[in-house]
Design an enzyme around this catalytic site. Structure first.
Site, PDB file in Angstrom:
ATOM      1  N   GLU A  92       0.820  -1.202   0.000  1.00 43.01           N
ATOM      2  CA  GLU A  92       0.000   0.000   0.000  1.00 43.01           C
ATOM      3  C   GLU A  92       0.858   1.258   0.000  1.00 43.01           C
ATOM      4  O   GLU A  92       1.938   1.294   0.592  1.00 43.01           O
ATOM      5  CB  GLU A  92      -0.946  -0.011   1.205  1.00 43.01           C
ATOM      6  CG  GLU A  92      -1.998  -1.107   1.086  1.00 43.01           C
ATOM      7  CD  GLU A  92      -2.984  -1.135   2.238  1.00 43.01           C
ATOM      8  OE1 GLU A  92      -4.158  -1.479   1.990  1.00 43.01           O
ATOM      9  OE2 GLU A  92      -2.590  -0.819   3.383  1.00 43.01           O
ATOM     10  N   CYS A 105       3.555   8.507   1.107  1.00 39.47           N
ATOM     11  CA  CYS A 105       4.094   7.509   2.027  1.00 39.47           C
ATOM     12  C   CYS A 105       4.292   6.213   1.244  1.00 39.47           C
ATOM     13  O   CYS A 105       3.335   5.634   0.731  1.00 39.47           O
ATOM     14  CB  CYS A 105       3.115   7.304   3.180  1.00 39.47           C
ATOM     15  SG  CYS A 105       3.662   6.121   4.423  1.00 39.47           S
ATOM     16  N   CYS A 112       6.557  -6.855   7.004  1.00 34.04           N
ATOM     17  CA  CYS A 112       7.659  -6.335   7.817  1.00 34.04           C
ATOM     18  C   CYS A 112       8.066  -7.392   8.821  1.00 34.04           C
ATOM     19  O   CYS A 112       7.209  -8.042   9.437  1.00 34.04           O
ATOM     20  CB  CYS A 112       7.239  -5.058   8.544  1.00 34.04           C
ATOM     21  SG  CYS A 112       8.585  -4.275   9.478  1.00 34.04           S
ATOM     22  N   CYS A 116       6.559  -4.731  15.308  1.00 29.01           N
ATOM     23  CA  CYS A 116       6.139  -3.796  16.350  1.00 29.01           C
ATOM     24  C   CYS A 116       4.703  -4.097  16.764  1.00 29.01           C
ATOM     25  O   CYS A 116       3.845  -4.355  15.927  1.00 29.01           O
ATOM     26  CB  CYS A 116       6.270  -2.362  15.858  1.00 29.01           C
ATOM     27  SG  CYS A 116       7.968  -1.871  15.475  1.00 29.01           S
ATOM     28  N   CYS A 119       1.647  -2.001  15.161  1.00 27.57           N
ATOM     29  CA  CYS A 119       1.623  -1.798  13.706  1.00 27.57           C
ATOM     30  C   CYS A 119       0.968  -2.993  13.027  1.00 27.57           C
ATOM     31  O   CYS A 119       1.413  -4.136  13.204  1.00 27.57           O
ATOM     32  CB  CYS A 119       3.054  -1.610  13.193  1.00 27.57           C
ATOM     33  SG  CYS A 119       3.162  -1.441  11.399  1.00 27.57           S
ATOM     34  N   CYS A 346      -1.478   6.160   9.965  1.00 27.04           N
ATOM     35  CA  CYS A 346      -0.212   5.599  10.427  1.00 27.04           C
ATOM     36  C   CYS A 346      -0.438   4.305  11.196  1.00 27.04           C
ATOM     37  O   CYS A 346      -1.256   4.241  12.107  1.00 27.04           O
ATOM     38  CB  CYS A 346       0.489   6.621  11.316  1.00 27.04           C
ATOM     39  SG  CYS A 346       2.131   6.114  11.833  1.00 27.04           S
TER      40      CYS A 346
END
Length: 382
Positions: A92, A105, A112, A116, A119, A346
Site C-alpha cells: 500500500e 508515504c 515487515c 512492532c 503496527c 499511520c
C-alpha cells in the site's frame, strides 16, 4: 532475454546501460527525464531520442509499472493505492494532500519482519523486500496519475516519507538507488529535507545511510526505556536505546536537518504517562546516555486494529504528555489522523502478504501482556 526494468536504474546505472548500447551519457539523462519527469513509458513517444536508440530500447528494456489492485479516496482527500507485487503479495501507498505540501508515504517491503506491537503491517508478517523499481513505481504512478487528474504539469508530490509497509533500512541495497532517483534534479528533484527515511532503529544502517545518502531521519522510539521498548519494538533487543541514540548523534553530522524526528505512538496506559514524558526529557537531555540529542517529537495517535490488544490514548492524555515535553524545551507536535476511514492512517497499512516468518506463532510465543497502567509491562521470553 528478459527486458530490463528502467525503474530499477538510478542515473549512473542508466548511463552504464546506455554505454552498453553504444550511446553517450547525455542520452541517459534524456531518457531519465522522460521516465521520471514526464512519466512516459512508451519509448516511441520519447521524441528527442535517436530512433536507433528507441529501437534498441524496445528490444532490451521497459518501464514496468506496478498493477493497481485498488484505489480508495478518503473524505479528507487522502488517497490509498494497493499495488500488486506478484506471488500473492500487495503493498500500500498513501498520498496525503495539505495546503502547503503533498506527501507520499511509500512502502519498502511486502510486510515487515520487525513486528512492532502497534503496527498492523508487523502483525501481518514478512514476505520479501521490494526492488528499487517497485519502490520507485509507487512514486512514478502517484505523481503522474495525480498530475493528469488535477490537470497540472508541475510537481504534485513535494515530500516523500519511507514510512509505508516495511523497515526501509532492512532493504538498504534497493532503498539507496531509489532515494538517489528521488533526489536527482533530472528525476523528481526532491530536497533532502523533504525526503524522510523512517526506521525502527537498525543502527549499522543508520551509519551507512549517513555516509551514502543522508536524508531526513525519523526514528520510531515509542518508549523512554529499554524494558518497555523491548516489548513494543522487538528490534530494541538487538540495538538498545543508548546505541540507537548514539547513532542518531553520529547521523546529525551529515543530516540535512539539525534535528532527528522521534516518532512516538500514544498507547493508552502503556507509554502515555506524564512521568514517562519526564523520562524522555532525561533520556535525550544533557545527562542522558549520549548527552543532548537535538530532536523533535511527533506524537502519533494510535490507530487501533483487533490483533493489537492496544487502545488509543485520550486526547487529554496526549496533550498532557505533549505539555511536559514542550515545557521541558522540546518541540512536540501531535500528528493529525488522516485517511483512517480508508485504513490509510499511520500503522494501519497492511496490504496482502504471504507471511514467510510465521508471525502469529512468534507473537503468541512472546506472550507480552500490556496492562492498562502507566509503564507497567510484563514479559515472558522464550
Amino acid at each position: 532475454m528478459a527486458a530490463v526494468n528502467l525503474l530499477d536504474h538510478d542515473l549512473d546505472a542508466l548511463a552504464a546501460l546506455c554505454a552498453e548500447l553504444g550511446e553517450k551519457r547525455f542520452r541517459a539523462t534524456q531518457l531519465f527525464r522522460w521516465i521520471h519527469q514526464k512519466g512516459e513509458a512508451d519509448f516511441g513517444r520519447m521524441s528527442d531520442l535517436a530512433k536507433s536508440l528507441r529501437d534498441k530500447l524496445a528490444t532490451r528494456a521497459e518501464v514496468r509499472p506496478l498493477p493497481v489492485l485498488s484505489e480508495h479516496v478518503s473524505t479528507d482527500g487522502t488517497v490509498k493505492w494497493l499495488f500488486d507485487v506478484g506471488d500473492g503479495n500487495a503493498v500500500e501507498t498513501v498520498f496525503i494532500p495539505e495546503d502547503d505540501r503533498g506527501t507520499l508515504c511509500i512502502s519498502s517491503q511486502a510486510g515487515c519482519a520487525v513486528g512492532c506491537r502497534f503496527c498492523s503491517t508487523g502483525h501481518q508478517g514478512f514476505s520479501r523486500n521490494l526492488t528499487t523499481g517497485e519502490i520507485l513505481a509507487q512514486l512514478w504512478h502517484a505523481e503522474h496519475t495525480l498530475r493528469r487528474r488535477l490537470g497540472r504539469t508541475e510537481r504534485v508530490i513535494s515530500n516523500v516519507v519511507m514510512m509505508g509497509m516495511g523497515e526501509p533500512l532492512q532493504n538498504y541495497a534497493a532503498l539507496v538507488p531509489a532515494l538517489r532517483v528521488m533526489l536527482d534534479d533530472h528525476g523528481y528533484g526532491l530536497s533532502r529535507r523533504r525526503l524522510t527515511v523512517s526506521t525502527s532503529g537498525v543502527v549499522p544502517m543508520i551509519d551507512r545511510l549517513r555516509d551514502d545518502c543522508p536524508v531526513a531521519l525519523a526514528v520510531s522510539l515509542h518508549a523512554p526505556d529499554d524494558a518497555l521498548r523491548d516489548s513494543l519494538v522487538p528490534l530494541n533487543r538487538k540495538y538498545p536505546i543508548a546505541e540507537l541514540l548514539a547513532a542518531c548523534q553520529r547521523y546529525l553530522a551529515a543530516a540535512p536537518r539539525d534535528f532527528i524526528t522521534f516518532e512516538y505512538c500514544m498507547l493508552d496506559g502503556v507509554n502515555d504517562d506524564p512521568a514517562q514524558a519526564e523520562a524522555l526529557l532525561r533520556l535525550i537531555g544533557e545527562h542522558g546516555p549520549v548527552g543532548r540529542v537535538p530532536c523533535k517529537f511527533n506524537l502519533i495517535p494510535f490507530n487501533p486494529f483487533p490483533a493489537s490488544g492496544l487502545r488509543r490514548s485520550s486526547a487529554a492524555r496526549v496533550q498532557a504528555f505533549a505539555k511536559v515535553l514542550i515545557e521541558g524545551g522540546l518541540v512536540a507536535t501531535v500528528r493529525k489522523t488522516r485517511g483512517d476511514d480508508i485504513d490509510a492512517a499511520c500503522g494501519q497499512l497492511a496490504g496482502e502478504v504471504l507471511d514467510r516468518t510465521d508471525v502469529d506463532r512468534r507473537m503468541a510465543r512472546a506472550a507480552i501482556p500490556i496492562r492498562s497502567a502507566a509503564s507497567t509491562v510484563t514479559e515472558t521470553r522464550p
